[in-house]
Scaffold this active site. Structure first.
Site, PDB file in Angstrom:
ATOM      1  N   HIS A   1      30.673  -5.719   2.764  1.00  0.00           N
ATOM      2  CA  HIS A   1      30.364  -6.996   3.388  1.00  0.00           C
ATOM      3  C   HIS A   1      31.617  -7.581   4.025  1.00  0.00           C
ATOM      4  CE1 HIS A   1      26.742  -7.616   0.682  1.00  0.00           C
ATOM      5  NE2 HIS A   1      27.457  -6.821  -0.093  1.00  0.00           N
ATOM      6  N   TYR A   2      31.420  -8.580   4.884  1.00  0.00           N
ATOM      7  CA  TYR A   2      32.517  -9.530   5.123  1.00  0.00           C
ATOM      8  C   TYR A   2      32.127 -10.865   4.529  1.00  0.00           C
ATOM      9  CZ  TYR A   2      30.222 -11.192   9.565  1.00  0.00           C
ATOM     10  OH  TYR A   2      29.387 -11.677  10.521  1.00  0.00           O
ATOM     11  N   THR A   3      33.157 -11.679   4.222  1.00  0.00           N
ATOM     12  CA  THR A   3      32.884 -12.954   3.554  1.00  0.00           C
ATOM     13  C   THR A   3      32.257 -13.959   4.512  1.00  0.00           C
ATOM     14  OG1 THR A   3      35.187 -13.546   4.003  1.00  0.00           O
ATOM     15  CG2 THR A   3      34.671 -12.723   1.788  1.00  0.00           C
TER      16      THR A   3
ATOM     17  N   GLU B   1      33.397  -7.337  -0.947  1.00  0.00           N
ATOM     18  CA  GLU B   1      33.509  -8.329   0.126  1.00  0.00           C
ATOM     19  C   GLU B   1      34.900  -8.221   0.763  1.00  0.00           C
ATOM     20  OE1 GLU B   1      31.522 -10.728   1.386  1.00  0.00           O
ATOM     21  OE2 GLU B   1      29.857 -10.881  -0.047  1.00  0.00           O
TER      22      GLU B   1
ATOM     23  N   HIS C   1      26.179  -4.073   4.638  1.00  0.00           N
ATOM     24  CA  HIS C   1      25.123  -5.022   4.291  1.00  0.00           C
ATOM     25  C   HIS C   1      24.051  -5.019   5.390  1.00  0.00           C
ATOM     26  CE1 HIS C   1      24.101  -9.314   2.646  1.00  0.00           C
ATOM     27  NE2 HIS C   1      23.220  -8.412   2.289  1.00  0.00           N
TER      28      HIS C   1
ATOM     29  N   ASP D   1      26.917  -8.058   8.773  1.00  0.00           N
ATOM     30  CA  ASP D   1      28.224  -7.709   8.211  1.00  0.00           C
ATOM     31  C   ASP D   1      28.246  -6.309   7.616  1.00  0.00           C
ATOM     32  OD1 ASP D   1      26.511  -8.890   6.126  1.00  0.00           O
ATOM     33  OD2 ASP D   1      28.249  -8.797   4.804  1.00  0.00           O
TER      34      ASP D   1
HETATM   35 ZN   LIG Z   1      27.019  -9.465   3.192  1.00  0.00          ZN
END
Ligand SMILES: [Zn+2]
Length: 236
Positions: free
Chosen positions: A26-28, A91, A133, A143
């Site tokens: 993911h990215y935050t 993340e 994600h 993301d």
């Molecule tokens: Zn995510």
């Protein structure tokens, strides 16, 4: 690898046999690492991940790997729906498309590679289960996005990146294309037409495997790459 501990209350028991055989990145999508970690540790937010990696490579552990973290939400892969129950979630700190999307720095990628290699030693995660994600939730999520370097990760032995120079013939129809997307693992419509949901799935595929162009179009290059990934998974 130096690990900082920042325990989150947001986790529960993994269901069934408790095996984690997926890795979801993911990215935050928030303005700062501190803001993101605060949210991932907030009991009210009810979200978490096992790890957070800052842009300078700083690594935090929020949830023990044997517990189910709450990072993927409503999602699916290869017909499975409890992605949280079977995955490790990482993340990556990045403001994301909403707050100023930018490349993932080398220090962050290097820390991710080291962590992911460790995870792959501890858990039976096949290359085809190293996922974005957006792969497992293509209708809702973008993301870690098209700036994430999946090819670099695969060169480090993590995840799938076929040789796109030697591609099999592309699918002759949208129905065949949807069959290939489903064989890869995507939760795709099987409508035989390019409906809005299929376009979202194709966009998710492009973010992962054709990041130069993620417009959801079924041009020749996209169809060839879908065929190549489907073929690589069939033989993996
Ligand atoms: Zn995510």
């Amino acid at each position: 690898m130096r690990m900082r501990e920042r325990p989150s209350p947001n986790h529960d028991a993994r269901p069934g046999d408790g095996v984690a055989d997926m890795l979801v990145l993911h990215y935050t999508g928030m303005r700062s690492a501190a803001e993101a970690i605060d949210r991932l540790c907030s009991a009210e937010a009810k979200v978490s991940a096992h790890y957070v990696i800052d842009e300078d490579g700083t690594l935090w552990r929020l949830v023990p790997e044997e517990r189910r973290a709450w990072h993927a939400g409503v999602s699916a892969w290869s017909g499975r729906r409890d992605i949280n129950g079977a995955s490790i979630g990482i993340e990556l700190v990045n403001p994301g498309h909403e707050f100023g999307y930018r490349p993932f720095p080398d220090a962050q990628m290097a820390a991710l590679e080291a962590l992911a290699r460790d995870i792959l030693r501890r858990h039976p995660v096949p290359a085809r289960h190293v996922l974005a994600h957006s792969d497992v939730a293509p209708q809702r999520k973008t993301d870690p996005g098209e700036l994430f370097d999946w090819a670099r990760l695969a060169r480090a032995g993590i995840g799938l990146w076929p040789d796109f120079a030697a591609v099999p013939p592309p699918a002759p129809s949208i129905a065949a294309l949807q069959d290939q997307l489903a064989a890869i693992g995507y939760d795709t419509p099987r409508s035989g037409v390019e409906d809005a949901q299929t376009t979202q799935v194709i966009t998710a595929f492009q973010r992962h495997f054709r990041p130069q162009c993620c417009d959801g179009s079924t041009d020749a290059e996209t169809r060839q790459r879908i065929a190549a990934v489907a073929a690589a998974i069939a033989t993996s």
